[in-house]
Enzyme design. Structure first.
Site, PDB file in Angstrom:
ATOM      1  N   TYR A 186       0.875  -1.033   0.002  1.00 59.91           N
ATOM      2  CA  TYR A 186      -0.141   0.059  -0.021  1.00 59.91           C
ATOM      3  C   TYR A 186       0.962   1.281   0.052  1.00 59.91           C
ATOM      4  CZ  TYR A 186      -3.961  -3.274   0.566  1.00 59.91           C
ATOM      5  OH  TYR A 186      -4.767  -4.031   0.609  1.00 59.91           O
ATOM      6  N   ARG A 332      -7.240 -14.360  10.559  1.00 61.03           N
ATOM      7  CA  ARG A 332      -8.182 -15.085  10.179  1.00 61.03           C
ATOM      8  C   ARG A 332      -8.683 -16.234  11.237  1.00 61.03           C
ATOM      9  NH1 ARG A 332      -5.529 -17.364   4.949  1.00 61.03           N
ATOM     10  NH2 ARG A 332      -3.534 -17.076   6.305  1.00 61.03           N
ATOM     11  N   CYS A 355      -8.514 -21.908  11.823  1.00 63.85           N
ATOM     12  CA  CYS A 355      -8.868 -21.362  10.600  1.00 63.85           C
ATOM     13  C   CYS A 355      -8.038 -22.494   9.640  1.00 63.85           C
ATOM     14  CB  CYS A 355      -8.328 -20.125  10.376  1.00 63.85           C
ATOM     15  SG  CYS A 355      -8.226 -19.510   8.752  1.00 63.85           S
ATOM     16  N   CYS A 358      -8.656 -21.213   3.983  1.00 65.87           N
ATOM     17  CA  CYS A 358      -9.232 -21.537   2.719  1.00 65.87           C
ATOM     18  C   CYS A 358      -9.414 -20.195   1.755  1.00 65.87           C
ATOM     19  CB  CYS A 358     -10.550 -22.336   2.870  1.00 65.87           C
ATOM     20  SG  CYS A 358     -11.956 -21.102   3.630  1.00 65.87           S
ATOM     21  N   CYS A 362     -13.739 -15.146   3.755  1.00 64.28           N
ATOM     22  CA  CYS A 362     -12.973 -13.782   4.260  1.00 64.28           C
ATOM     23  C   CYS A 362     -12.721 -12.885   3.107  1.00 64.28           C
ATOM     24  CB  CYS A 362     -12.217 -13.926   5.162  1.00 64.28           C
ATOM     25  SG  CYS A 362     -10.861 -15.021   4.679  1.00 64.28           S
ATOM     26  N   CYS A 375     -17.000 -16.361   7.224  1.00 59.33           N
ATOM     27  CA  CYS A 375     -16.105 -17.275   7.166  1.00 59.33           C
ATOM     28  C   CYS A 375     -16.696 -18.696   7.025  1.00 59.33           C
ATOM     29  CB  CYS A 375     -15.733 -17.263   8.824  1.00 59.33           C
ATOM     30  SG  CYS A 375     -14.472 -18.766   9.161  1.00 59.33           S
ATOM     31  N   LYS A 444      -3.213 -29.979   1.727  1.00 59.48           N
ATOM     32  CA  LYS A 444      -4.427 -29.852   2.269  1.00 59.48           C
ATOM     33  C   LYS A 444      -4.892 -30.562   3.677  1.00 59.48           C
ATOM     34  CE  LYS A 444      -7.790 -28.770  -0.736  1.00 59.48           C
ATOM     35  NZ  LYS A 444      -8.499 -28.746  -1.635  1.00 59.48           N
TER      36      LYS A 444
HETATM   37  C1  LIG Z   1     -11.288 -33.868  -3.589  1.00 56.87           C
HETATM   38  C2  LIG Z   1     -12.013 -32.712  -3.206  1.00 56.87           C
HETATM   39  C3  LIG Z   1     -11.450 -31.474  -2.460  1.00 56.87           C
HETATM   40  C4  LIG Z   1     -12.073 -30.593  -2.070  1.00 56.87           C
HETATM   41  N1  LIG Z   1     -11.443 -29.439  -1.683  1.00 56.87           N
HETATM   42  C5  LIG Z   1     -12.251 -28.281  -1.256  1.00 56.87           C
HETATM   43  C6  LIG Z   1     -11.587 -27.142  -0.625  1.00 56.87           C
HETATM   44  O1  LIG Z   1     -10.326 -27.150  -0.779  1.00 56.87           O
HETATM   45  N2  LIG Z   1     -12.471 -26.245  -0.095  1.00 56.87           N
HETATM   46  C7  LIG Z   1     -13.792 -26.417   0.075  1.00 56.87           C
HETATM   47  O2  LIG Z   1     -14.400 -25.398   0.520  1.00 56.87           O
HETATM   48  N3  LIG Z   1     -14.453 -27.587  -0.798  1.00 56.87           N
HETATM   49  C8  LIG Z   1     -13.712 -28.422  -1.181  1.00 56.87           C
HETATM   50  N4  LIG Z   1     -14.232 -29.590  -1.624  1.00 56.87           N
HETATM   51  C9  LIG Z   1     -15.885 -29.715  -1.611  1.00 56.87           C
HETATM   52  C10 LIG Z   1     -16.402 -29.941  -0.313  1.00 56.87           C
HETATM   53  O3  LIG Z   1     -15.586 -31.052   0.171  1.00 56.87           O
HETATM   54  C11 LIG Z   1     -17.701 -30.390  -0.508  1.00 56.87           C
HETATM   55  O4  LIG Z   1     -18.573 -29.188  -0.913  1.00 56.87           O
HETATM   56  C12 LIG Z   1     -18.384 -30.431   1.106  1.00 56.87           C
HETATM   57  O5  LIG Z   1     -17.871 -31.599   1.558  1.00 56.87           O
HETATM   58  C13 LIG Z   1     -19.781 -30.873   0.774  1.00 56.87           C
HETATM   59  O6  LIG Z   1     -20.332 -31.208   1.969  1.00 56.87           O
HETATM   60  P1  LIG Z   1     -21.567 -31.950   2.217  1.00 56.87           P
HETATM   61  O7  LIG Z   1     -21.968 -32.212   3.666  1.00 56.87           O
HETATM   62  O8  LIG Z   1     -22.900 -31.083   1.372  1.00 56.87           O
HETATM   63  O9  LIG Z   1     -21.652 -33.314   1.544  1.00 56.87           O
HETATM   64  P2  LIG Z   1     -20.545 -34.400   1.550  1.00 56.87           P
HETATM   65  O10 LIG Z   1     -19.228 -34.068   2.203  1.00 56.87           O
HETATM   66  O11 LIG Z   1     -20.479 -35.050   0.175  1.00 56.87           O
HETATM   67  O12 LIG Z   1     -20.872 -35.486   2.597  1.00 56.87           O
HETATM   68  C14 LIG Z   1     -22.215 -36.137   2.332  1.00 56.87           C
HETATM   69  C15 LIG Z   1     -22.222 -37.691   2.914  1.00 56.87           C
HETATM   70  O13 LIG Z   1     -23.438 -38.269   3.088  1.00 56.87           O
HETATM   71  C16 LIG Z   1     -22.998 -39.715   2.863  1.00 56.87           C
HETATM   72  N5  LIG Z   1     -24.265 -40.311   2.370  1.00 56.87           N
HETATM   73  C17 LIG Z   1     -24.715 -40.270   1.173  1.00 56.87           C
HETATM   74  N6  LIG Z   1     -25.783 -40.961   1.003  1.00 56.87           N
HETATM   75  C18 LIG Z   1     -26.244 -41.370   2.016  1.00 56.87           C
HETATM   76  C19 LIG Z   1     -27.224 -42.282   2.537  1.00 56.87           C
HETATM   77  N7  LIG Z   1     -28.191 -42.683   2.019  1.00 56.87           N
HETATM   78  N8  LIG Z   1     -27.059 -42.671   3.964  1.00 56.87           N
HETATM   79  C20 LIG Z   1     -26.057 -42.347   4.632  1.00 56.87           C
HETATM   80  N9  LIG Z   1     -25.252 -41.462   4.491  1.00 56.87           N
HETATM   81  C21 LIG Z   1     -25.132 -41.044   2.954  1.00 56.87           C
HETATM   82  C22 LIG Z   1     -21.884 -39.908   1.964  1.00 56.87           C
HETATM   83  O14 LIG Z   1     -21.126 -41.051   2.404  1.00 56.87           O
HETATM   84  C23 LIG Z   1     -21.222 -38.553   2.450  1.00 56.87           C
HETATM   85  O15 LIG Z   1     -20.278 -38.896   3.753  1.00 56.87           O
HETATM   86  C24 LIG Z   1     -13.573 -30.498  -2.141  1.00 56.87           C
HETATM   87  C25 LIG Z   1     -14.268 -31.803  -2.471  1.00 56.87           C
HETATM   88  C26 LIG Z   1     -13.451 -32.799  -3.161  1.00 56.87           C
HETATM   89  C27 LIG Z   1     -13.954 -33.981  -3.762  1.00 56.87           C
HETATM   90  C1  LIG Z   2     -10.293 -10.616   5.191  1.00 59.07           C
HETATM   91  C2  LIG Z   2      -8.913 -10.150   5.432  1.00 59.07           C
HETATM   92  C3  LIG Z   2      -8.927  -8.726   5.752  1.00 59.07           C
HETATM   93  C4  LIG Z   2      -7.378  -8.350   6.041  1.00 59.07           C
HETATM   94  N1  LIG Z   2      -7.308  -7.100   6.116  1.00 59.07           N
HETATM   95  C5  LIG Z   2      -6.125  -6.478   6.706  1.00 59.07           C
HETATM   96  C6  LIG Z   2      -5.708  -5.062   6.945  1.00 59.07           C
HETATM   97  O1  LIG Z   2      -6.945  -4.156   6.894  1.00 59.07           O
HETATM   98  N2  LIG Z   2      -4.763  -4.751   7.163  1.00 59.07           N
HETATM   99  C7  LIG Z   2      -3.446  -5.656   7.076  1.00 59.07           C
HETATM  100  O2  LIG Z   2      -2.269  -5.175   7.485  1.00 59.07           O
HETATM  101  N3  LIG Z   2      -3.786  -6.868   7.014  1.00 59.07           N
HETATM  102  C8  LIG Z   2      -5.046  -7.234   6.465  1.00 59.07           C
HETATM  103  N4  LIG Z   2      -5.087  -8.646   6.293  1.00 59.07           N
HETATM  104  C9  LIG Z   2      -4.011  -9.587   6.562  1.00 59.07           C
HETATM  105  C10 LIG Z   2      -4.079 -10.120   7.978  1.00 59.07           C
HETATM  106  O3  LIG Z   2      -3.671  -9.165   8.964  1.00 59.07           O
HETATM  107  C11 LIG Z   2      -2.859 -11.350   8.179  1.00 59.07           C
HETATM  108  O4  LIG Z   2      -1.474 -10.718   7.987  1.00 59.07           O
HETATM  109  C12 LIG Z   2      -2.970 -12.419   7.262  1.00 59.07           C
HETATM  110  O5  LIG Z   2      -4.494 -12.990   7.130  1.00 59.07           O
HETATM  111  C13 LIG Z   2      -2.269 -13.619   7.627  1.00 59.07           C
HETATM  112  O6  LIG Z   2      -2.521 -13.893   9.075  1.00 59.07           O
HETATM  113  P1  LIG Z   2      -3.459 -15.163   9.577  1.00 59.07           P
HETATM  114  O7  LIG Z   2      -3.141 -16.465   8.958  1.00 59.07           O
HETATM  115  O8  LIG Z   2      -3.606 -15.034  10.904  1.00 59.07           O
HETATM  116  O9  LIG Z   2      -4.977 -14.693   8.954  1.00 59.07           O
HETATM  117  C14 LIG Z   2      -6.416  -9.155   6.028  1.00 59.07           C
HETATM  118  C15 LIG Z   2      -6.728 -10.469   5.780  1.00 59.07           C
HETATM  119  C16 LIG Z   2      -7.951 -10.979   5.649  1.00 59.07           C
HETATM  120  C17 LIG Z   2      -7.989 -12.596   5.251  1.00 59.07           C
END
Ligand SMILES: Cc1cc2nc3c(=O)[nH]c(=O)nc-3n(C[C@H](O)[C@H](O)[C@H](O)COP(=O)(O)OP(=O)(O)OC[C@H]3O[C@@H](n4cnc5c(N)ncnc54)[C@H](O)[C@@H]3O)c2cc1C
Ligand SMILES: Cc1cc2nc3c(=O)[nH]c(=O)nc-3n(C[C@H](O)[C@H](O)[C@H](O)COP(=O)(O)O)c2cc1C
Length: 694
Positions: A186, A332, A355, A358, A362, A375, A444
């Site tokens: 900044y 965060r 946290c 992801c 935020c 969040c 992850k």
């Molecule tokens: C490889 C991968 C990576 C991902 N990475 C991210 C990420 O980094 N960030 C992010 O925000 N999202 C990520 N996602 C997406 C995220 O995981 C899903 O959006 C989230 O898990 C959805 O949650 P849910 O509870 O709706 O369903 P799910 O997580 O799919 O859970 C549904 C559950 O219901 C069960 N089920 C289904 N039918 C039945 C039944 N008839 N009876 C009993 N149980 C049943 C299943 O076995 C399952 O355990 C990722 C997804 C995958 C596949």
């Molecule tokens: C939604 C959001 C808003 C932020 N706003 C500021 C800010 O106003 N000023 C600043 O110096 N840093 C800001 N940051 C950076 C955070 O202060 C911090 O350095 C960064 O998120 C890493 O730390 P953490 O892992 O604890 O979140 C922001 C970060 C996020 C995710």
């Protein structure tokens, strides 16, 4: 219980005594009014952080001159006395709840997010690094880095005055200190950095000249607010940009700030030209930036704050005990759990909702989308008015939840907290849903944190969990629950193309499922069995599942090609995370993670339609209708099927006339939260909301 003595030891910043060493580092919660005044939402959030036992709260970026740029559309403003009353309310709510507080003053310069964008800077240069975090895309096609006009000397002095007036207002509003934002690229950072300051007058060139802008601001604040009013400075000890400032010059900068009477240094990293180390996505390990604070601490006597992916109080304690920093900054983490300090003090480590970095709620769906800060794993954040006060249900009801993914588990947690009798059914032998699959992918592992947290909470609340029970309509009929929540997630698409049955083709779940046994986070030890996919693999898909499957296979030495019909790979993913993952997949170094050998050479092909599976590989067609073969031993389908979940024949559909009250949540419904996607945030939000409704 491990005692966190150092974390809870008082410390002085100048003459200001803090009760502990836990700092909420500035976090722009994008919740001020359109004019920049503090809102009720801001009060409620900061009140929670103060009540949660935090020693020192630095309110996020507030602009001293909104006419020449705000960092975000709903940042707080301090460029006029009329903002003092609402700031005063904010200071009061934090102080009444035992925290000391400050406001960070920030001018965005060339990184402005409000029209007409990037107005002024030290120099009129464009130094956007190729491949930076895709701001052009996420800011709705508007270039964030327009060429800013170089400030005249008169304008610089005018801004120095405005910074000091802003600090005076912060003091008048009742805050205990003020912080200058000299980090993240900044305006102040633009003056300090050789990469962005190419002036040849007294404000550019040598380090002394580049430091003149912040140092004159500090001197002027001291004249206006008195020597005892603590001034902190936040700056990036490594900018991670070519030609930018590195750690050696940053040490000299630290001494210059100390000599100018700065009370404490808040050490950060990166700029928006190199946003990865600044908004560290999921891949960065716990406390990866501490080494920067440690280097700075070696050359100054004033307190040094370290921040960046610090989540575990025991880790924080260790950093302090080892003398690597004086205070622990979290940002965060407080969005995810404002009670971090309280829980840490009570030794309730398992209750801390850590946290997962992801950046979805935020950053992606708030600051970038210009909505509001939320969040992904804590639905109360940003929805305080809706969800902060959880009322007991008037009548306890029998709630049956089908599906133990994040959506089902959050629904179970909230229903149980409200006093309902909850039974959760999961067909697999573990809870977690798709999260079980994604936390197995290298980098992850943090996903595991939210999974464990949910599992521990529902266990403590007495939710009855049935594993390995696949629910069919007959089971529901026989159990006759009062309310059913369907949280069954999404399946994997079964595409109807020639050759798919004859040649080796697998759903991505088969690849990831086997890996979970080998993960060190997994509580039960079971046999590791990798599916045989051969050496050359095509992964078909353009989202989370495809990227993670490709990364896992690449880490096993497979030659991987990813194919998607979309013009862009991972179009819905948060941009900083997206770039980091693409860097990892394609073998590019990620700034700040340079010691990790990322040698994968995954080929990512976009805009291609898969038309056939043949013995030699996969036939694809481009937009000119031209076909070619991508050699492959296996084809992995990584496209999730969300369309059939509520369709005729699905569980939800069959239950419609059986149960008196039913809700569909998470990935198994077409409904996403506003601006949202099928992701953890959406599923947890749905689960939380439904828990409030029943
Ligand atoms: C490889 C991968 C990576 C991902 N990475 C991210 C990420 O980094 N960030 C992010 O925000 N999202 C990520 N996602 C997406 C995220 O995981 C899903 O959006 C989230 O898990 C959805 O949650 P849910 O509870 O709706 O369903 P799910 O997580 O799919 O859970 C549904 C559950 O219901 C069960 N089920 C289904 N039918 C039945 C039944 N008839 N009876 C009993 N149980 C049943 C299943 O076995 C399952 O355990 C990722 C997804 C995958 C596949
Ligand atoms: C939604 C959001 C808003 C932020 N706003 C500021 C800010 O106003 N000023 C600043 O110096 N840093 C800001 N940051 C950076 C955070 O202060 C911090 O350095 C960064 O998120 C890493 O730390 P953490 O892992 O604890 O979140 C922001 C970060 C996020 C995710």
């Amino acid at each position: 219980m491990q005692k966190l003595e150092k974390l809870f030891e008082p410390i002085y910043i100048g003459k200001l005594k803090l009760k502990n060493r836990i700092v909420m580092v500035p976090t722009d919660t994008s919740s001020a009014s359109a004019y920049g005044e503090v809102t009720e939402r801001m009060l409620l959030f900061h009140e929670q952080v103060a009540k949660g036992g935090t020693g020192f709260i630095i309110v996020g970026a507030s602009t001293p001159d909104s006419a020449t740029g705000k960092p975000t559309v709903t940042a707080t403003v301090v460029d006029d006395d009329s903002f003092i009353p609402s700031l005063n309310e904010l200071a009061e709510v934090m102080k009444e709840n035992g925290a000391k507080c400050a406001v960070q003053i920030q001018h965005p310069g060339r990184q402005a997010a409000t029209p007409p964008f990037a107005q002024v800077a030290p120099s009129d240069i464009v130094t956007q690094q190729p491949g930076s975090a895709g701001h052009e895309r996420v800011y709705g096609g508007r270039r964030m880095y327009k060429i800013a006009r170089a400030l005249t000397i008169e304008e610089i002095y005018d801004l120095i005055e405005k910074f000091s007036e802003a600090a005076w207002r912060v003091q008048q509003a009742g805050f205990d200190a003020v912080e200058l934002h000299g980090a993240h690229g900044y305006l102040i950072a633009q003056f300090m950095s050789p990469a962005t300051n190419q002036r040849t007058d007294r404000f550019g060139g040598s380090l002394v000249n580049r430091m003149r802008f912040p140092l004159e601001i500090i001197a002027r604040i001291k004249e206006k607010c008195g020597e005892d009013f603590p001034v902190l400075v936040r700056y990036s000890a490594d900018e991670f940009v070519p030609g930018g400032r590195g750690i050696e010059e940053s040490k000299k900068v630290a001494r210059m700030f100390q000599d100018a009477g700065v009370a404490a240094l808040d050490i950060s990293a990166g700029t928006f030209d190199s946003p990865w180390p600044c908004m560290d996505p999921i891949y960065y390990p716990e406390g990866w930036r501490v080494y920067l604070a440690e280097e700075i601490k070696k050359v100054v006597d004033i307190p040094v704050i370290t921040a960046g992916t610090i989540r575990d109080p025991r880790f924080a304690e260790r950093v302090l005990r080892e003398g690597r920093a004086d205070l622990i900054g979290l940002s965060r983490q407080f969005l995810a759990d404002p009670e971090w300090a309280k829980k840490a003090r009570e030794g309730r480590f398992d209750d801390i909702r850590k946290c997962i970095s992801c950046l979805v709620g935020c950053w992606q769906e708030s600051l970038l989308a210009k909505t509001r800060c939320r969040c992904a794993i804590n639905p109360v954040m940003g929805n305080e008015k809706k969800f902060l006060y959880l009322k007991k249900a008037e009548k306890s009801r029998e709630v049956m939840i089908i599906g133990g993914g994040p959506g089902g588990m959050e629904a179970a947690r909230v229903c149980a907290l409200r006093g309902h009798k909850v039974t959760l059914f999961e067909k697999e032998d573990e809870l977690g849903g798709q999260l079980r699959l994604c936390c197995m992918v290298p980098g992850k592992e943090k996903i595991r944190w939210i999974l464990d947290w949910l599992r521990i909470q529902i266990d403590k609340l007495g939710v009855e969990v049935h594993l390995e029970e696949e629910i069919v309509p007959e089971t529901v009929k026989s159990l006759n629950p009062e309310v059913v929540i369907v949280a069954t997630g999404a399946g994997v698409l079964n595409p109807d193309i020639p050759g798919i049955v004859e040649e080796k083709t697998l759903p991505f779940t088969d690849v990831l499922r086997c890996t979970r046994r080998s993960c060190k986070w997994w509580p039960r030890k079971r046999e590791v069995r990798e599916v045989d996919v051969g050496e050359k693999v095509v992964v078909w898909g353009g989202g989370f599942a495809a990227a993670d499957t490709a990364e896992l296979l690449a880490s096993r030495g497979k030659k991987v090609t990813v194919i998607t019909e979309f013009p862009e790979f991972l179009p819905d993913m948060e941009p900083i995370t997206r770039e980091t993952q693409i860097f990892r997949l394609t073998g590019r170094e990620v700034p700040g993670l340079k010691n990790k050998p990322y040698k994968y050479k995954v080929e990512i092909l976009t805009g291609l339609k898969v038309t056939k599976r043949v013995k030699e590989g996969v036939v694809v067609m481009d937009k000119n209708w031209e076909e070619r073969i991508i050699p492959a031993d296996s084809l992995i389908i990584a496209i999730r099927n969300t369309e059939e979940m509520d369709a005729e024949g699905s569980l939800a559909h069959s239950l419609r006339n059986i149960v008196p009250e039913m809700y569909l949540i998470g990935d198994c419904t077409e409904i996403t939260t506003p601006g949202g996607h099928f992701n953890i945030k959406n599923a947890i939000y749905h689960g939380h909301r439904v828990g409030h409704l029943i």
